[in-house]
Design a protein around this motif. Structure first.
Motif, PDB file in Angstrom:
ATOM      1  N   HIS A   1     147.681  54.599   7.267  1.00 35.91           N
ATOM      2  CA  HIS A   1     146.931  55.194   6.154  1.00 35.91           C
ATOM      3  C   HIS A   1     146.754  56.675   6.420  1.00 35.91           C
ATOM      4  CE1 HIS A   1     143.858  56.235   3.283  1.00 35.91           C
ATOM      5  NE2 HIS A   1     143.057  56.604   4.268  1.00 35.91           N
ATOM      6  N   ASP A   2     147.275  57.498   5.521  1.00 36.64           N
ATOM      7  CA  ASP A   2     147.185  58.955   5.649  1.00 36.64           C
ATOM      8  C   ASP A   2     145.844  59.457   5.120  1.00 36.64           C
ATOM      9  OD1 ASP A   2     150.110  59.984   6.333  1.00 36.64           O
ATOM     10  OD2 ASP A   2     150.313  58.346   4.886  1.00 36.64           O
ATOM     11  N   PRO A   3     144.955  59.948   5.993  1.00 31.91           N
ATOM     12  CA  PRO A   3     143.691  60.517   5.514  1.00 31.91           C
ATOM     13  C   PRO A   3     143.960  61.768   4.688  1.00 31.91           C
ATOM     14  CG  PRO A   3     143.596  60.029   7.872  1.00 31.91           C
ATOM     15  CD  PRO A   3     145.029  59.938   7.465  1.00 31.91           C
TER      16      PRO A   3
ATOM     17  N   GLU B   1     151.484  43.997  10.155  1.00 34.89           N
ATOM     18  CA  GLU B   1     150.476  43.236  10.893  1.00 34.89           C
ATOM     19  C   GLU B   1     149.235  44.062  11.195  1.00 34.89           C
ATOM     20  OE1 GLU B   1     152.778  40.418  13.897  1.00 34.89           O
ATOM     21  OE2 GLU B   1     153.772  42.380  13.732  1.00 34.89           O
ATOM     22  N   MET B   2     149.406  45.377  11.339  1.00 33.97           N
ATOM     23  CA  MET B   2     148.286  46.241  11.673  1.00 33.97           C
ATOM     24  C   MET B   2     148.165  47.387  10.681  1.00 33.97           C
ATOM     25  SD  MET B   2     148.570  46.553  15.855  1.00 33.97           S
ATOM     26  CE  MET B   2     147.066  47.526  15.944  1.00 33.97           C
ATOM     27  N   LEU B   3     146.922  47.782  10.431  1.00 31.33           N
ATOM     28  CA  LEU B   3     146.619  48.954   9.618  1.00 31.33           C
ATOM     29  C   LEU B   3     146.012  50.003  10.544  1.00 31.33           C
ATOM     30  CD1 LEU B   3     145.973  50.586   7.019  1.00 31.33           C
ATOM     31  CD2 LEU B   3     143.904  49.178   6.791  1.00 31.33           C
TER      32      LEU B   3
ATOM     33  N   ASP C   1     136.148  49.334   6.679  1.00 37.46           N
ATOM     34  CA  ASP C   1     135.232  48.292   7.162  1.00 37.46           C
ATOM     35  C   ASP C   1     134.335  47.803   6.032  1.00 37.46           C
ATOM     36  OD1 ASP C   1     136.273  48.486   9.697  1.00 37.46           O
ATOM     37  OD2 ASP C   1     134.564  49.555  10.566  1.00 37.46           O
ATOM     38  N   ASP C   2     133.844  48.752   5.243  1.00 32.49           N
ATOM     39  CA  ASP C   2     132.979  48.412   4.121  1.00 32.49           C
ATOM     40  C   ASP C   2     133.736  47.593   3.078  1.00 32.49           C
ATOM     41  OD1 ASP C   2     130.621  48.565   2.474  1.00 32.49           O
ATOM     42  OD2 ASP C   2     131.652  50.110   1.310  1.00 32.49           O
ATOM     43  N   GLY C   3     134.964  48.028   2.765  1.00 26.25           N
ATOM     44  CA  GLY C   3     135.780  47.299   1.801  1.00 26.25           C
ATOM     45  C   GLY C   3     136.156  45.917   2.299  1.00 26.25           C
ATOM     46  N   GLN C   4     136.417  45.822   3.587  1.00 20.57           N
ATOM     47  CA  GLN C   4     136.748  44.524   4.173  1.00 20.57           C
ATOM     48  C   GLN C   4     135.577  43.557   4.006  1.00 20.57           C
ATOM     49  OE1 GLN C   4     137.006  44.425   8.468  1.00 20.57           O
ATOM     50  NE2 GLN C   4     138.546  42.811   8.438  1.00 20.57           N
ATOM     51  N   ALA C   5     134.361  44.045   4.263  1.00 16.65           N
ATOM     52  CA  ALA C   5     133.174  43.195   4.124  1.00 16.65           C
ATOM     53  C   ALA C   5     132.924  42.831   2.664  1.00 16.65           C
ATOM     54  CB  ALA C   5     131.959  43.909   4.710  1.00 16.65           C
TER      55      ALA C   5
ATOM     56  N   THR D   1     141.703  44.903   9.146  1.00 20.15           N
ATOM     57  CA  THR D   1     140.779  45.828   9.798  1.00 20.15           C
ATOM     58  C   THR D   1     141.530  47.088  10.185  1.00 20.15           C
ATOM     59  OG1 THR D   1     139.473  44.003  10.698  1.00 20.15           O
ATOM     60  CG2 THR D   1     139.185  46.160  11.732  1.00 20.15           C
ATOM     61  N   ALA D   2     140.991  48.233   9.838  1.00 19.32           N
ATOM     62  CA  ALA D   2     141.638  49.498  10.183  1.00 19.32           C
ATOM     63  C   ALA D   2     141.460  49.794  11.669  1.00 19.32           C
ATOM     64  CB  ALA D   2     141.052  50.629   9.348  1.00 19.32           C
ATOM     65  N   GLN D   3     142.555  50.137  12.328  1.00 23.25           N
ATOM     66  CA  GLN D   3     142.543  50.456  13.751  1.00 23.25           C
ATOM     67  C   GLN D   3     142.609  51.971  13.960  1.00 23.25           C
ATOM     68  OE1 GLN D   3     142.294  47.872  15.941  1.00 23.25           O
ATOM     69  NE2 GLN D   3     142.339  46.465  14.196  1.00 23.25           N
TER      70      GLN D   3
END
Length: 453
Positions: free
Chosen positions: A339-341, A411-413, A425-429, A436-438
């Protein structure tokens, strides 16, 4: 994206992170009459109407291309979310007060004066529904930097005391305590002592001289302290002379998003002065998008002269270490999407460095449909994540990002911005999502080749 509402239903009544939301409101700061508030706003607007802003104001051809790349318009179809329309009161003030035909407009009242009520209503457009991601700027055929104009408009709003309550409260706390989340120097010192003891690492604080000044985001101090441990391990492996400084460590600069120019300048000067005091050749900014924008691209202007040290984002520093052979990494057997900030990549130009790091980790990189400078925002930037009344709309736009990630099948973000990470994290909840963003920084620290190897 019409199918995302079905795949990820929007649950407007679900509290964010189990916190009860206050009723929507348009907040004001300070005790002043409407006439004074309006006068302050207009003076703030006029102050920013330099040649560049004036050229932008005169250049719009109303083509609508900015609408098609704005997540708020795309997800709602509401024309008022068209990026350039968000600047209409700003443009009205320009036409009436300082434009080349301003006397004519005033004489015949062709552009009526903006009212305080309009400015209050305008909060929804330039704060609640704009992350200043800059996607609109990228596609404007006339080269109008719409995101920057929104930032200029916020200056006048802040001068008039017309900033959303939660964002302003965050700025006030930063001005009062030195940190928007309460990560004061005493808290930082205690946190470092605990992390050193817990993880057996040395985390230098307040060294008199160092080649590198490390800065931190209060989100990392309070929510992601493992990132501090990761920094210590990487800096030790790099053999760097470095330190945190209790007189200049907080890279978070929410004053920039609120439009509080004085607060923005003071926050940046703390870092600049701390780097000069310690004799740093390099100042490293943490995984924080707006910190990079505030100091890397605006710091010298606020300081009034070139900075006597270089400013790099931590992903750039990691890539340098890999190129120099100072960081050898174990391969990671997972596919990943990055994910490009917005403030780091689109607005800051740091697109290749994080991908260089991912390649060094041996990861299979699965790019999103629109990536790099064209990636979609996570939806929490520009201070939006702090504004509770903006949550329903923010969650709706967040579905674009969810769908982007899902479509890659990775498999990973991974990302390199703790603010984006917090939004994920907020969107996941909220959506009960399984992604989960790593942190790129923590990923590197966890896969350093051991000295025995």
């Amino acid at each position: 994206m019409t199918d995302t509402d079905t795949q990820f239903p929007l649950e407007l009544n679900q509290p964010r992170l189990s916190i009860q939301k206050p009723e929507p409101r348009y907040d004001k700061q300070g005790e002043m009459a409407d006439a004074e508030r309006l006068d302050r706003a207009m003076r703030g607007f006029v102050k920013d109407f330099g040649a560049t802003a004036a050229l932008y104001m005169e250049s719009c051809v109303h083509c609508g291309q900015c609408a098609e790349v704005c997540q708020y318009y795309v997800q709602t179809g509401d024309p008022r979310y068209t990026p350039i329309w968000k600047l209409e009161p700003f443009k009205q003030a320009y036409k009436r007060e300082t434009g080349p035909f301003a006397p004519f407009f005033r004489l015949f009242n062709l552009k009526r004066r903006v009212t305080v009520q309009e400015l209050e209503d305008w909060q929804d457009l330039i704060y609640d529904s704009c992350t200043q991601c800059g996607r609109c700027t990228m596609v404007c055929p006339m080269g109008i930097d719409i995101a920057s104009l929104v930032g200029l408009a916020r200056h006048g709003m802040a001068a008039a005391g017309l900033v959303p309550h939660e964002l302003w409260a965050t700025v006030e706390r930063a001005n009062r305590e030195g940190s928007p989340l309460g990560a004061t120097p005493a808290v930082l010192k205690d946190r470092i002592a605990w992390l050193e003891d817990e993880h057996g690492v040395e985390i230098p604080l307040d060294r008199e001289r160092a080649d590198v000044l490390m800065t931190i985001s209060s989100i990392e101090v309070m929510k992601y302290p493992q990132s501090i441990v990761a920094l210590a391990r990487i800096m030790k492996r790099m053999g760097a002379s470095w330190t945190f400084r209790s007189d200049g460590y907080e890279a978070t600069n929410f004053s920039m998003f609120a439009g509080d120019q004085q607060g923005q300048r003071e926050a940046s000067l703390k870092l600049i002065e701390a780097a000069i005091a310690v004799g740093a050749k390099t100042l490293i900014l943490p995984e924080c998008g707006h910190a990079y924008q505030a100091l890397r691209w605006q710091g010298a202007n606020l300081y009034g002269k070139p900075l006597p040290f270089r400013v790099v984002q931590v992903a750039e520093y990691l890539a340098e270490g890999i190129r120099q052979g100072k960081l050898q990494l174990q391969p990671v057997q997972n596919s990943a999407t990055f994910h490009d900030p917005c403030q780091i990549v689109r607005r800051g130009g740091v697109s290749e460095a994080p991908r260089e790091v991912l390649r060094a980790l041996g990861m299979e990189l699965r790019e999103m449909d629109a990536h790099g400078a064209y990636n979609w925002c996570c939806g929490g930037g520009g201070g939006v994540v702090t504004i509770h009344r903006a949550d329903p709309l923010r969650y709706k736009t967040y579905q674009i990002k969810m769908q982007q990630v899902e479509d890659t099948g990775a498999e990973m973000l991974v990302s390199t911005c703790s603010n984006c990470r917090q939004t994920f994290d907020d969107g996941q909840a909220h959506f009960h999502w399984d992604k989960t963003a790593q942190s790129l920084l923590e990923l590197v620290a966890d896969h350093l080749v051991t000295e025995q190897e």
